[in-house]
Design an enzyme around this catalytic site. Structure first.
Site, PDB file in Angstrom:
ATOM      1  N   LYS A 103      36.762  43.605  44.540  1.00  0.00           N
ATOM      2  CA  LYS A 103      37.862  43.761  43.500  1.00  0.00           C
ATOM      3  C   LYS A 103      37.285  42.715  42.472  1.00  0.00           C
ATOM      4  O   LYS A 103      37.202  41.649  42.618  1.00  0.00           O
ATOM      5  CB  LYS A 103      39.212  43.378  44.035  1.00  0.00           C
ATOM      6  CG  LYS A 103      40.208  43.358  43.027  1.00  0.00           C
ATOM      7  CD  LYS A 103      41.572  42.960  43.923  1.00  0.00           C
ATOM      8  CE  LYS A 103      42.764  42.688  42.617  1.00  0.00           C
ATOM      9  NZ  LYS A 103      44.070  42.789  43.332  1.00  0.00           N
ATOM     10  N   HIS A 105      38.976  42.032  39.462  1.00  0.00           N
ATOM     11  CA  HIS A 105      40.159  41.442  38.769  1.00  0.00           C
ATOM     12  C   HIS A 105      41.144  40.580  39.661  1.00  0.00           C
ATOM     13  O   HIS A 105      40.724  40.604  40.837  1.00  0.00           O
ATOM     14  CB  HIS A 105      40.989  42.361  37.767  1.00  0.00           C
ATOM     15  CG  HIS A 105      41.607  43.245  38.580  1.00  0.00           C
ATOM     16  ND1 HIS A 105      41.153  44.392  39.181  1.00  0.00           N
ATOM     17  CD2 HIS A 105      42.902  43.410  39.092  1.00  0.00           C
ATOM     18  CE1 HIS A 105      42.082  45.140  39.960  1.00  0.00           C
ATOM     19  NE2 HIS A 105      43.119  44.520  39.942  1.00  0.00           N
TER      20      HIS A 105
END
Ligand SMILES: O=P(O)(O)OC[C@H]1O[C@H](OP(=O)(O)OP(=O)(O)O)[C@H](O)[C@@H]1O
Ligand SMILES: O=C(O)c1cc(=O)[nH]c(=O)[nH]1
Length: 219
Positions: A103, A105
């Site tokens: 991921k 963010h």
């Protein structure tokens, strides 16, 4: 077979998790049976699975500090196991899981849940050639933690990358146990006792497959 092993196979048949036919595996092998743990898709089924995995862990006496469920199918299994260890064995253990894609963010990264500290016990569905577990051991080591072993629902009792079984390769290379609820030999025993399956040629196909890719029983 122990009672919980028979119950595990019965649950897998009831939910169409254990199927017979022709299936292509991650390793590229063509198999006459497949174990799709994703079809354990009800709350009661997951609760039962958690109890079976927890019982297997407690009986094996394996020592660990945190559970890790590899994406994707290991995630609900590790979750259910952590709940069962708490509810039925009085052990509140941390658990974590990974993302297949990092991921970029928010909190970022590939790991979710408890930090990987100390001895990490991997909870997964099936081992065939051992590729998936080898990848997750890399993740554990990169985190500075130690691989304590792996608990799988089904050991397909197949060769790994060489002549040894995938289980033997993992145990020898990493010095930690691979514990399974059932092995392919238990499924063959189940098929032997089911007249319809034996008549449909399933038994013959299973035995041929074992001759081609199998190793001596490891559980
Ligand atoms: O021992 P191996 O030859 O590696 O094969 C077995 C693994 O393959 C499948 O996972 P997959 O990576 O397909 O992920 P999934 O959990 O997303 O289905 C399965 O869940 C096992 O973990
Ligand atoms: O080897 C695999 O890819 C595999 C075999 C199996 O029985 N079940 C599964 O989910 N994957």
């Amino acid at each position: 077979m122990k009672r919980y092993q028979e119950d595990f196979i019965a649950l897998a048949r009831e939910h169409n998790v254990l199927k017979f036919g022709e299936f292509t595996l991650k390793s590229g092998r063509t198999s006459p049976y497949f174990f799709n743990a994703g079809a354990f898709a009800t709350g009661a089924a997951l609760a039962a699975l958690g109890r079976y995995y927890a019982q297997c862990i407690v009986e094996a006496g394996v020592e660990f500090d945190v559970l890790l469920g590899p994406a994707y199918k290991g995630i609900p299994l590790a979750t259910a196991t952590a709940i069962a260890l708490s509810d039925h064995h009085g052990r509140d253990v941390p658990f974590a899981y990974n993302r297949k894609e990092a991921k970029a963010h928010g909190e970022g990264g590939v790991l979710v849940g408890a930090p990987l500290d100390g001895r990490v016990l991997v909870i997964d569905d099936v081992m065939t050639a051992g590729t998936a577990v080898t990848e997750v051991i890399g993740l554990i080591e990169q985190s500075g933690a130690r691989f304590a072993g792996v608990v799988i629902g089904l050991d397909r009792q197949e060769r790994g990358q060489g002549v040894l079984s995938a289980v033997q390769e993992i145990e020898l290379t990493h010095g930690a146990p691979v514990i399974s609820l059932i092995g392919m030999s238990d499924i063959i025993e189940y098929v032997e006792q089911d007249g319809d399956l034996a008549q449909d040629g399933v038994l013959a196909a299973m035995r041929n497959y074992r001759t081609k890719y199998g190793v001596q029983c490891t559980n």
